[in-house]
Design a protein around this motif. Structure first.
Motif, PDB file in Angstrom:
ATOM      1  N   PRO A  95       4.013   8.827   1.686  1.00  0.00           N
ATOM      2  CA  PRO A  95       4.746   8.002   2.511  1.00  0.00           C
ATOM      3  C   PRO A  95       6.186   8.676   2.382  1.00  0.00           C
ATOM      4  O   PRO A  95       6.707   8.796   1.025  1.00  0.00           O
ATOM      5  N   GLU A  96       6.800   8.484   3.308  1.00  0.00           N
ATOM      6  CA  GLU A  96       8.167   9.558   3.937  1.00  0.00           C
ATOM      7  C   GLU A  96       9.449   8.374   3.608  1.00  0.00           C
ATOM      8  O   GLU A  96      10.158   9.264   3.380  1.00  0.00           O
ATOM      9  N   SER A  97       8.969   7.125   3.422  1.00  0.00           N
ATOM     10  CA  SER A  97       9.327   6.378   2.899  1.00  0.00           C
ATOM     11  C   SER A  97       8.894   4.948   2.761  1.00  0.00           C
ATOM     12  O   SER A  97       7.666   4.919   2.667  1.00  0.00           O
ATOM     13  N   LEU A  98       9.988   4.502   2.133  1.00  0.00           N
ATOM     14  CA  LEU A  98       9.341   2.929   1.189  1.00  0.00           C
ATOM     15  C   LEU A  98       9.554   1.472   2.607  1.00  0.00           C
ATOM     16  O   LEU A  98      10.697   1.723   2.888  1.00  0.00           O
ATOM     17  N   PRO A  99       8.943   0.969   1.816  1.00  0.00           N
ATOM     18  CA  PRO A  99       9.499   0.006   2.635  1.00  0.00           C
ATOM     19  C   PRO A  99      10.481  -1.050   1.963  1.00  0.00           C
ATOM     20  O   PRO A  99      10.291  -0.809   0.949  1.00  0.00           O
ATOM     21  N   ASP A 141       0.900  -0.907  -0.310  1.00  0.00           N
ATOM     22  CA  ASP A 141       0.449  -0.054  -0.194  1.00  0.00           C
ATOM     23  C   ASP A 141       0.768   1.067  -0.289  1.00  0.00           C
ATOM     24  O   ASP A 141       1.168   2.850  -0.684  1.00  0.00           O
ATOM     25  N   ALA A 142       1.800   1.008   0.729  1.00  0.00           N
ATOM     26  CA  ALA A 142       3.019   2.702   0.511  1.00  0.00           C
ATOM     27  C   ALA A 142       3.368   2.609  -0.710  1.00  0.00           C
ATOM     28  O   ALA A 142       3.760   3.806  -1.262  1.00  0.00           O
ATOM     29  N   VAL A 143       3.699   1.732  -1.088  1.00  0.00           N
ATOM     30  CA  VAL A 143       4.606   1.515  -2.397  1.00  0.00           C
ATOM     31  C   VAL A 143       3.100   2.287  -3.534  1.00  0.00           C
ATOM     32  O   VAL A 143       3.563   2.991  -4.498  1.00  0.00           O
ATOM     33  N   MET A 181       0.768   6.514  -7.021  1.00  0.00           N
ATOM     34  CA  MET A 181      -0.412   7.793  -6.873  1.00  0.00           C
ATOM     35  C   MET A 181      -0.234   9.034  -6.365  1.00  0.00           C
ATOM     36  O   MET A 181      -0.855   9.617  -7.395  1.00  0.00           O
ATOM     37  N   LYS A 182       0.590   9.100  -5.442  1.00  0.00           N
ATOM     38  CA  LYS A 182       0.691  10.386  -5.195  1.00  0.00           C
ATOM     39  C   LYS A 182       0.704  11.520  -6.516  1.00  0.00           C
ATOM     40  O   LYS A 182       1.203  12.334  -6.875  1.00  0.00           O
ATOM     41  N   ASP A 183       2.392  10.589  -6.979  1.00  0.00           N
ATOM     42  CA  ASP A 183       3.062  11.264  -7.871  1.00  0.00           C
ATOM     43  C   ASP A 183       2.359  11.105  -9.495  1.00  0.00           C
ATOM     44  O   ASP A 183       3.933  11.477 -10.082  1.00  0.00           O
ATOM     45  N   GLY A 184       1.686  10.771  -9.392  1.00  0.00           N
ATOM     46  CA  GLY A 184       0.765  10.461 -10.986  1.00  0.00           C
ATOM     47  C   GLY A 184       1.539   9.839 -11.665  1.00  0.00           C
ATOM     48  O   GLY A 184       1.357   9.363 -13.427  1.00  0.00           O
ATOM     49  N   VAL A 185       2.431   8.629 -11.139  1.00  0.00           N
ATOM     50  CA  VAL A 185       2.625   7.508 -11.959  1.00  0.00           C
ATOM     51  C   VAL A 185       1.652   5.703 -11.837  1.00  0.00           C
ATOM     52  O   VAL A 185       1.523   5.577 -11.238  1.00  0.00           O
ATOM     53  N   PRO A 186       0.997   5.852 -13.572  1.00  0.00           N
ATOM     54  CA  PRO A 186      -0.179   4.360 -13.414  1.00  0.00           C
ATOM     55  C   PRO A 186       1.172   3.768 -13.565  1.00  0.00           C
ATOM     56  O   PRO A 186       2.497   2.811 -13.829  1.00  0.00           O
ATOM     57  N   PHE A 187       0.229   2.560 -12.727  1.00  0.00           N
ATOM     58  CA  PHE A 187       0.113   1.542 -12.699  1.00  0.00           C
ATOM     59  C   PHE A 187      -0.975   0.413 -12.939  1.00  0.00           C
ATOM     60  O   PHE A 187      -1.891   0.312 -12.972  1.00  0.00           O
TER      61      PHE A 187
END
Length: 314
Positions: A138-142, A65-67, A72-78
């Motif tokens: 997210p400030e950091s990623l897992p 979910d963090a990834v 999504m926040k950065d507008g990168v489609p997946f």
């Protein structure tokens, strides 16, 4: 030459990913064109899938979910197939992240759903099932643990036989029976072959042969395989397409060298403080083994442990 790398650390070790650009190598400009054409093939629409998307580098995480929220926040489609897939700009390379999502909707792999120029014209759209504006970025990623490297292949069984013959890897269940995750990819609508260094806990190599997914108008899978095999020949000289490879460390390289020689399989051998060899799979992609005594501490039941991936890059 320019090399940029990133190290992904996790409790039991690490994996490295490198991007390399050496204009002095033969076919350097062709790798740039190839990457651009594959990138243009991807629509990244959730209702589309092109065969080149099966060429991906995969990781697993405890917090997908963090990834997804960062993307999504950065507008990168997946693209969502439970796990998520996004592309690295200009490279054509797909990154897959596996996990259990709750902030975006998912659909199963549908290997029998045909894709064509109509689905290729579709556009990406948001997949969130929550109001993402209500969540902080997210400030950091897992941690991202290496899972597998997947390759498109015009003949998946042939490539699988090659990997079993020359590497310490065994077949792994592909879950292709009806109602399983990869249903009908058992030779019906696709043929997928998975191998693992150590069962369910090992690193995997996947070969994917699609029957009804589009390849796009730019680069055909079989034509590309024939091209790279023709320039690699007997692996007597380096070229820029050799920078597309997956590498493993082994505590002792000699048993692998002897096995390749016993079967008259060409290898490119480099001596030095860390001896290494490169070998070519039937689909034209290279696998590298390098000797690293330190890898013994990572070795459990497998000789292939530490993973690295390399790719050409501007």
């Amino acid at each position: 030459a320019k090399v940029a790398g990133c190290r992904l650390s996790f409790p039991s070790g690490f994996s490295d990913v490198y991007f390399q650009n050496d204009p002095s190598l033969p076919y350097a400009s062709e790798t740039d064109e190839f990457a651009s054409l594959v990138a243009r093939t991807h629509s990244m629409a959730n209702d589309d899938w092109d065969w080149w998307q099966d060429w991906h580098l995969a990781f697993v995480t405890t917090d997908i979910d963090a990834v997804a929220m960062r993307l999504m926040k950065d507008g990168v489609p997946f693209v969502s197939r439970g796990s998520l897939y996004f592309t690295l700009p200009t490279t054509g390379l797909i990154i897959q992240v596996l996990g259990g999502p709750s902030v975006y909707w998912k659909e199963p792999f549908l290997f029998c759903r045909r894709t064509d120029e109509i689905t290729a014209a579709m556009k990406p759209y948001p997949l969130n099932v929550t109001d993402i504006s209500a969540y902080p970025s997210p400030e950091s990623l897992p941690a991202l643990l290496p899972s597998h490297h997947s390759f498109a292949a015009s003949n998946a069984p042939e490539n699988a036989k090659w990997i079993y013959k020359f590497f310490n890897m065994t077949a792994f269940d592909t879950f292709t029976r009806p109602n399983e995750s990869h249903a009908y990819a058992n030779g019906t609508c696709a043929n997928i072959q998975w191998s693992s260094t150590d069962g369910s806990s090992g690193y995997q190599v996947h070969f994917i042969q699609q029957f009804v997914k589009r390849e796009g108008p730019h680069v055909r899978i079989k034509e590309h395989e024939d091209f790279v095999r023709s320039i690699h020949r007997n692996l007597t000289a380096k070229n820029a397409f050799m920078d597309y490879r997956v590498a493993f460390s082994v505590p002792d390289l000699q048993p692998y060298i002897e096995n390749f020689k016993r079967h008259n399989e060409p290898i490119l051998l480099e001596n030095g403080p860390s001896p290494r060899l490169r070998a070519m799979a039937p689909n034209g992609y290279l696998f590298e083994l390098f000797q690293d005594k330190k890898s013994e501490k990572y070795t459990q039941t497998s000789n292939l442990r530490k993973f690295l991936g390399t790719f050409p890059r501007d």
